[in-house]
Motif scaffolding. Structure first.
Motif: not given
Length: 189
Positions: A26-29, A31, A36, A39
């Protein structure tokens, strides 16, 4: 019975397993770089598990390049292997989020152990279904690499109770051992 249908089905299942694993990324909420970096364990778990599934796919391919016929026992042994491989995405996601916790690391090792045992059973059923001159029988020999793998998984599971990093190292050593397909089989094809 020829091997092509079994190989096609197995390839499809392995492709789905990899797809399920990548969907866990899942992409981090946020930026920023720190979100990052947070994850990283999940990503490394995916990479590690992708390599494992790739190793099984590669060796499965080589195994069935040499296999001349398939029977019911081989079909069930193959399904047994695919069952254990299909659990890798679950334990991969769990260990990715909890790599310092004993139970997820143990569960990951148990799934890898049962995948190895299932592969050993599949290989044995294939050998039993062919004659004494079957090239795989000669290529595998005593299967030291396969037996060492099982021992290392058991050691990894045991060490997980003491230190999860030692357990993960044992799992990693097995992956490194199998990164190159079994050349004994390649030479027999």
């Amino acid at each position: 019975m020829k091997t092509s249908r079994l190989e096609a089905f197995s390839d499809g299942v392995l492709a789905i397993i990899i797809t399920i694993m990548v969907l866990e990324l899942k992409a981090p909420d946020e930026t920023d770089f720190n979100s990052l970096i947070a994850k990283t364990p999940v990503f490394l778990s995916y990479v590690f598990s992708f390599i494992y599934v790739g190793i099984y796919w590669n060796n499965h391919h080589h195994l069935f390049q040499i296999t001349q016929k398939v029977n019911g026992k081989i079909l069930w042994a193959n399904l047994h292997l695919l069952f254990w491989l299909s659990l890798i995405p679950f334990t991969s996601a769990w260990i990715g989020k909890n790599f310092n916790e004993k139970l997820p690391v143990i569960a990951y090792g148990v799934i890898l152990l049962f995948c190895a045992i299932a592969y050993f059973i599949l290989q044995s059923e294939i050998i039993k279904s062919h004659n004494d001159e079957f090239a795989l029988r000669k290529a595998i020999g005593s299967d030291t690499k396969g037996k060492i793998s099982i021992v290392f998984y058991i050691l990894g599971i045991g060490f997980a109770f003491l230190n999860t990093w030692i357990a993960i190292a044992f799992y990693g050593i097995v992956a490194i051992m199998w990164l190159i397909p079994d050349r004994r089989i390649e030479k027999s094809v």
